[in-house]
Design an enzyme around this catalytic site. Structure first.
Site, PDB file in Angstrom:
ATOM      1  N   THR A  55      -2.096  -2.759   5.500  1.00 52.69           N
ATOM      2  CA  THR A  55      -2.060  -3.641   4.318  1.00 52.69           C
ATOM      3  C   THR A  55      -3.239  -4.608   4.448  1.00 52.69           C
ATOM      4  O   THR A  55      -4.005  -4.528   5.407  1.00 52.69           O
ATOM      5  CB  THR A  55      -0.739  -4.438   4.261  1.00 52.69           C
ATOM      6  OG1 THR A  55      -0.778  -5.428   5.294  1.00 52.69           O
ATOM      7  CG2 THR A  55       0.478  -3.563   4.464  1.00 52.69           C
ATOM      8  N   CYS A  56      -3.356  -5.539   3.494  1.00 52.69           N
ATOM      9  CA  CYS A  56      -4.489  -6.460   3.597  1.00 52.69           C
ATOM     10  C   CYS A  56      -4.285  -7.468   4.734  1.00 52.69           C
ATOM     11  O   CYS A  56      -5.227  -8.125   5.164  1.00 52.69           O
ATOM     12  CB  CYS A  56      -4.738  -7.158   2.274  1.00 52.69           C
ATOM     13  SG  CYS A  56      -3.281  -7.855   1.557  1.00 52.69           S
ATOM     14  N   ARG A  58      -2.626  -6.525   7.721  1.00 55.15           N
ATOM     15  CA  ARG A  58      -2.414  -5.869   9.011  1.00 55.15           C
ATOM     16  C   ARG A  58      -2.845  -4.404   8.997  1.00 55.15           C
ATOM     17  O   ARG A  58      -2.799  -3.758   7.953  1.00 55.15           O
ATOM     18  CB  ARG A  58      -0.946  -5.967   9.430  1.00 55.15           C
ATOM     19  CG  ARG A  58       0.004  -5.111   8.600  1.00 55.15           C
ATOM     20  CD  ARG A  58       1.453  -5.443   8.835  1.00 55.15           C
ATOM     21  NE  ARG A  58       1.772  -6.771   8.334  1.00 55.15           N
ATOM     22  CZ  ARG A  58       2.097  -7.789   9.097  1.00 55.15           C
ATOM     23  NH1 ARG A  58       2.186  -7.639  10.407  1.00 55.15           N
ATOM     24  NH2 ARG A  58       2.374  -8.962   8.570  1.00 55.15           N
ATOM     25  N   SER A 115       4.614 -12.018   6.921  1.00 55.44           N
ATOM     26  CA  SER A 115       3.556 -11.977   5.907  1.00 55.44           C
ATOM     27  C   SER A 115       2.828 -13.311   5.832  1.00 55.44           C
ATOM     28  O   SER A 115       3.398 -14.353   6.167  1.00 55.44           O
ATOM     29  CB  SER A 115       4.159 -11.668   4.532  1.00 55.44           C
ATOM     30  OG  SER A 115       4.742 -10.405   4.553  1.00 55.44           O
ATOM     31  N   GLN A 126       4.943  -1.355   0.747  1.00 52.39           N
ATOM     32  CA  GLN A 126       3.892  -0.883   1.647  1.00 52.39           C
ATOM     33  C   GLN A 126       4.468  -0.187   2.869  1.00 52.39           C
ATOM     34  O   GLN A 126       3.928   0.812   3.342  1.00 52.39           O
ATOM     35  CB  GLN A 126       3.004  -2.065   2.061  1.00 52.39           C
ATOM     36  CG  GLN A 126       2.149  -2.568   0.902  1.00 52.39           C
ATOM     37  CD  GLN A 126       1.556  -3.947   1.162  1.00 52.39           C
ATOM     38  OE1 GLN A 126       2.127  -4.755   1.896  1.00 52.39           O
ATOM     39  NE2 GLN A 126       0.438  -4.236   0.530  1.00 52.39           N
ATOM     40  N   GLY A 197     -11.115 -13.888 -14.145  1.00 53.58           N
ATOM     41  CA  GLY A 197     -11.448 -13.860 -12.708  1.00 53.58           C
ATOM     42  C   GLY A 197     -10.266 -13.424 -11.870  1.00 53.58           C
ATOM     43  O   GLY A 197      -9.293 -12.839 -12.378  1.00 53.58           O
ATOM     44  N   GLU A 198     -10.329 -13.754 -10.558  1.00 53.93           N
ATOM     45  CA  GLU A 198      -9.279 -13.364  -9.611  1.00 53.93           C
ATOM     46  C   GLU A 198      -7.932 -13.963  -9.997  1.00 53.93           C
ATOM     47  O   GLU A 198      -6.908 -13.277 -10.008  1.00 53.93           O
ATOM     48  CB  GLU A 198      -9.703 -13.833  -8.204  1.00 53.93           C
ATOM     49  CG  GLU A 198      -8.732 -13.483  -7.112  1.00 53.93           C
ATOM     50  CD  GLU A 198      -8.631 -12.000  -6.840  1.00 53.93           C
ATOM     51  OE1 GLU A 198      -7.648 -11.616  -6.202  1.00 53.93           O
ATOM     52  OE2 GLU A 198      -9.506 -11.229  -7.275  1.00 53.93           O
TER      53      GLU A 198
END
Lengths: 437, 270
Positions: A55-56, A58, A115, A126, A197-198
Site C-alpha cells: 500500500t502507500c 507499507r 495506518s 487492500q 487539485g489533490e
C-alpha cells in the site's frame, strides 16, 4: 511413526511508515504486477506460503514457512523487481516479526491501527486484494489464507465494536459531515467542486462515496476540471458558470490556488436569490480563501473554512485515539484465538483425521470380509449401521481430545500416546500443502 | 378510582423526570442502540401511564377531565408527549425530545402539584363526543406548541452552525432540514387534530342549538397555523423565518388557548 519436519511458522518482513520515511518507502513501493511477481518469487525462495501487502504506507511480505526466510535473498529479489541495486546500509528500514507477533501485526494492520490515518478503512480492501493477488500467483496456501481471512474478520470486529473508524478522516469527509448537518440526506444533494487539485480529488472521492445525487466540477483551468470530472463520473462546467451553478447546488467545496478571493456577498447574492431559501453549505478549503467572510451574512449560506475542517479532523482524531486500547484488546484476543486454532489444526487435526480415516478403513475391511455372508438387500443397511456405530464410538474420545486441546490440557506426550495406542501416522505440517506445489 | 387517579397523578412528574433524563442522556453522550430503544420504550410507557391517569380521573369524576386550567395543563403535557412520540417515530430522531419532554415535564409538575377534585361530575361533560372534541382540541394546541419547541431548537442549531460553533449539541441534534421537517410534522398533526375538534364542536353546537362562540378562538389558531403551513409550502420561507414565525405563532396560540378555556368555562357556567 513418521519423522516430522521442522515446524512452520509465520514471519513478516517489510517496510512501513513506522520504520521508514516516505522517500525510502517510495523506493520499495510495489504496484499490483510487481506485488504478484514478488509473491511468486518469494514463494520460490522460501518454499513456503507468501502474501505481499503493498500500500502507500507499507510494503510487507508475510511468510508461512519452516525456518526463518533468507532475508538477503528476499531483498535481492525485491531489488531486482524494482530494478535497483541492493543497498546493505538500507536494511535497517526493514522490520521483521515472527510467530504470534506477525499475526498480531497483521490484525493491527487490517484493523487500521497501524495506518498513518488511524482507523482508515481502505486498508481492509487492500488486505483482501493482497490475498487475492497471492492466490492468483500461486504463492498463498491454506494456512496463509486462513490467517488473512481471520485478519479481515478481526479488522471488521475492530470497526464494528469500536469507534476507531468513525468521524472525520479527511477534508473531504469533513465537507460531507458539515453538509450533512444542514441538509441531512446527502443522496438528495447536488454538489459543486471548485478547484481540481489533490484536495479537490480527495473531496470528490468523499462526496461520491457519500452518494451525492450530482457532482459538478469547475476549475480555472477547464482541462483539469474535465479530467477530474471524468475520474469521478461527474460533470465539468466552465468556471464562468460557477456562480450560476451555486444557485442549483446544496454544497460547494472550493479548493483553488487562486491568489485572491473569488466570491463575496455582493457577487453571490443575485444568484442565490434563485434558490428559494434552500440552505447552501460552502466549504472553503483554499488558502487564501476563495469566499470572502461576508458571504456568511447571506441568510441561507453556511460558510466553513479550513480552520473548521481542521478542528473537525483533530476532534475526530482525539476521539479515535481514545479507542486504541479497546481496539488492541480485540486484536490481541483475535490473535490468540487464531494462534490457538492454528496450533489445534497443526497438532490435533491430523490425529483426528487419521483416526477417522483408520476407523473408516477398519469398517470397510470388515464389511468386505463379511459381504458374502449377508443377503444383497441388507448390505447397504448393515454398512450404514456399522458406519453410524463406529462414528458414535469415536465421537466421545475425539470430542474429549478437542476439549483437552482447547483447554490447553493436551500435552505433546499425551498426544504422542494417542498416536502410539492407535498406531496413527500423520504427515506432519507441510507449509506447501494446498498451494498446488 | 379516585385513589388510583391521585396516586398516578403524584407519580407522573417523577416518570416524566426519568424519561427526560433518558433523553438528556441521548443528547449528552454517544448512546448504544439498546439505550435509544429503552428511551423510546420508556416514552411510550409514559404516554400509556399518563393516559391511564387521565382515564382514572375521568372515571373518578364521571366526566371529561378537562375542566379548569390544571386539567388542561396535564392534558397538554400528555398530548405533547404523544405528538413527540409520533414525530420521533416518523423521523427517527430522538434528541429533540429533550425540549418537547422538558416542556411536558414542567406542565405536568405544575398540574400534579396543584390540581384538586373540586369540580365534580357534570352530565354535560359525560358524552364521548365531548371527550373527543376536548381531547382533539388540546391535541391541536399541543401540536402547535411542540412544533414551536422544535422551531426553537432549529433556531439554536441554526445559530450554532452559522457562527461555526461545532460543538456537542451540533453533533447530537438532527440536521437542520430534519429539524424543520419535525417542526412541520408537529404543526400538521396539530392542525389535523384541531380541525377535527372544531368540526365535532360545530356539529354538536348545530345539533344541540348551542352557542359556537368558544370555537372562535380555536378557529383563529387554526387560521394562524394553517396560513403558516400554507405560506411555508407555497412561498418557500427560509427555515430560519419559518421557525421564527412558528415560535411567534405559538405564543399567540397560548393566549388564544387561555381565552378559549375561559369561553368554555363561561359557556358551561363554571
Amino acid at each position: 511413526m513418521a519423522t516430522r519436519a521442522a515446524p512452520a511458522e509465520f514471519f513478516l518482513w517489510g517496510v512501513s511508515h513506522r520504520t521508514a520515511p516516505l522517500p525510502v518507502r517510495e523506493l520499495w513501493a510495489l504496484d499490483h504486477g510487481e506485488a504478484a511477481r514478488a509473491a511468486a518469487e518469494f514463494h520460490a525462495i522460501t518454499g513456503g506460503q507468501v502474501v505481499v501487502l503493498a500500500t502507500c504506507n507499507r510494503t510487507e511480505s508475510y511468510f508461512y514457512c519452516a525456518g526463518e526466510p533468507p532475508l538477503a535473498a528476499l531483498e535481492a529479489a525485491l531489488a531486482a523487481i524494482k530494478g535497483r541495486a541492493v543497498d546493505p546500509h538500507g536494511r535497517a528500514v526493514f522490520h521483521t516479526h515472527a510467530g504470534l507477533e506477525t499475526v498480531q501485526h497483521l490484525f493491527e494492520v487490517a484493523g487500521g491501527l497501524d495506518s498513518q490515518i488511524l482507523g482508515e478503512t481502505e486498508i481492509q480492501g487492500q488486505v483482501r486484494d493482497a490475498l487475492k493477488l497471492a492466490r492468483e500467483a500461486g504463492a498463498c496456501g491454506a494456512d496463509m489464507g486462513r490467517l488473512f481471512d481471520h485478519a479481515l474478520r478481526a479488522g471488521k470486529r475492530v470497526r464494528s465494536e469500536t469507534r476507531l473508524s468513525e468521524g472525520v478522516l479527511s477534508a473531504g469527509q469533513a465537507g460531507v459531515l458539515l453538509a450533512g448537518r444542514v441538509v441531512g440526506d446527502l443522496r438528495r444533494v447536488e454538489a459543486l467542486l471548485i478547484g481540481s487539485g489533490e484536495i479537490g480529488a480527495l473531496t470528490a472521492r468523499a462526496l461520491m462515496a457519500a452518494g451525492v445525487r450530482r457532482l459538478r466540477v469547475t476549475s480555472r483551468t477547464e482541462e483539469h476540471a474535465r479530467a477530474l470530472a471524468r475520474r469521478f463520473d461527474a460533470e465539468a462546467i466552465p468556471f464562468q458558470e460557477a456562480q450560476a451553478a451555486m444557485a442549483a447546488s446544496d454544497l460547494v467545496v472550493s479548493s483553488t490556488s487562486a491568489p485572491a478571493g473569488l466570491f463575496d456577498k455582493a457577487s453571490l447574492a443575485p444568484f442565490l436569490r434563485r434558490r428559494a431559501h434552500r440552505p447552501l453549505v460552502v466549504i472553503d478549503l483554499a488558502v487564501p480563501r476563495d469566499f470572502a467572510p461576508d458571504t456568511a451574512e447571506l441568510e441561507c449560506v453556511f460558510l466553513h473554512d479550513l480552520d473548521d475542517v481542521e478542528a473537525l479532523v483533530a476532534q475526530s482524531q482525539t476521539a479515535r485515539e481514545a479507542e486504541i486500547p479497546r481496539a488492541r484488546l480485540i486484536v490481541e484476543e483475535e490473535a490468540r484465538k487464531f494462534a490457538a486454532m492454528h496450533a489445534f489444526r497443526l497438532e490435533v487435526e491430523p490425529v483426528v483425521r487419521a483416526f477417522v480415516e483408520a476407523a473408516d478403513a477398519w469398517q470397510r475391511e470388515e464389511l468386505a470380509r463379511r459381504a458374502d455372508e449377508l443377503p444383497p438387500e441388507a448390505r447397504d443397511k448393515v454398512a450404514a449401521l456399522v458406519r453410524r456405530l463406529v462414528h458414535k464410538v469415536l465421537f466421545t474420545p475425539l470430542n474429549r481430545l478437542k476439549t483437552l486441546r482447547n483447554r490447553g490440557d493436551l500435552t505433546p506426550e499425551a498426544l504422542a500416546l494417542v498416536r502410539e495406542i492407535f498406531e496413527i501416522e500423520t504427515d506432519g505440517d507441510d507449509p506447501n500443502r494446498h498451494t498446488g506445489q | 378510582m379516585e385513589q388510583a387517579a391521585r396516586l398516578l397523578a403524584g407519580f407522573l412528574p417523577a416518570a416524566y423526570a426519568i424519561v427526560w433524563c433518558l433523553y438528556a442522556g441521548l443528547l449528552a453522550g454517544d448512546c448504544s442502540a439498546a439505550f435509544k430503544k429503552t428511551a423510546f420504550r420508556a416514552l411510550a410507557a409514559l404516554a400509556a401511564l399518563h393516559f391511564l391517569a387521565l382515564g382514572c380521573r375521568a372515571v373518578a369524576l364521571d366526566r371529561c377531565p378537562l375542566i379548569g386550567g390544571l386539567e388542561l395543563v396535564s392534558f397538554l403535557a400528555f398530548a405533547i408527549t404523544v405528538i413527540h412520540l409520533i414525530v420521533e417515530r416518523l423521523t427517527g430522531y430522538q434528541t429533540p425530545g429533550i425540549a418537547a419532554l422538558g416542556l411536558a415535564l414542567v406542565l405536568q409538575t405544575i398540574a400534579s402539584s396543584f390540581w384538586g377534585y373540586e369540580h365534580g361530575a357534570d352530565q354535560r361533560l359525560r358524552p364521548w363526543a365531548v371527550h373527543l372534541h376536548a381531547g382533539l382540541g388540546i391535541g391541536g394546541h399541543a401540536g402547535f406548541l411542540t412544533g414551536a419547541t422544535y422551531a426553537l431548537v432549529y433556531l439554536t442549531l441554526y445559530r450554532q452552525i452559522k457562527t461555526r460553533r461545532l460543538g456537542r449539541l451540533w453533533e447530537r441534534l438532527p440536521p437542520l432540514e430534519t429539524m424543520q421537517r419535525m417542526s412541520v410534522w408537529a404543526l400538521r398533526l396539530g392542525l389535523c387534530s384541531l380541525t377535527a375538534a372544531i368540526a365535532i364542536g360545530l356539529a354538536r353546537a348545530w345539533r344541540d342549538g348551542l352557542n359556537p362562540q368558544p370555537l372562535w378562538t380555536s378557529g383563529v389558531s387554526w387560521l394562524l397555523f394553517g396560513a403558516l403551513l400554507g405560506i411555508g409550502r407555497r412561498l418557500p420561507l427560509s427555515g430560519m423565518r419559518f421557525a421564527a414565525a412558528a415560535a411567534c405563532a405559538a405564543l399567540v396560540d397560548l393566549v388564544l388557548l387561555v381565552f378559549t378555556e375561559y369561553l368554555h368555562g363561561r359557556h358551561l357556567g363554571l
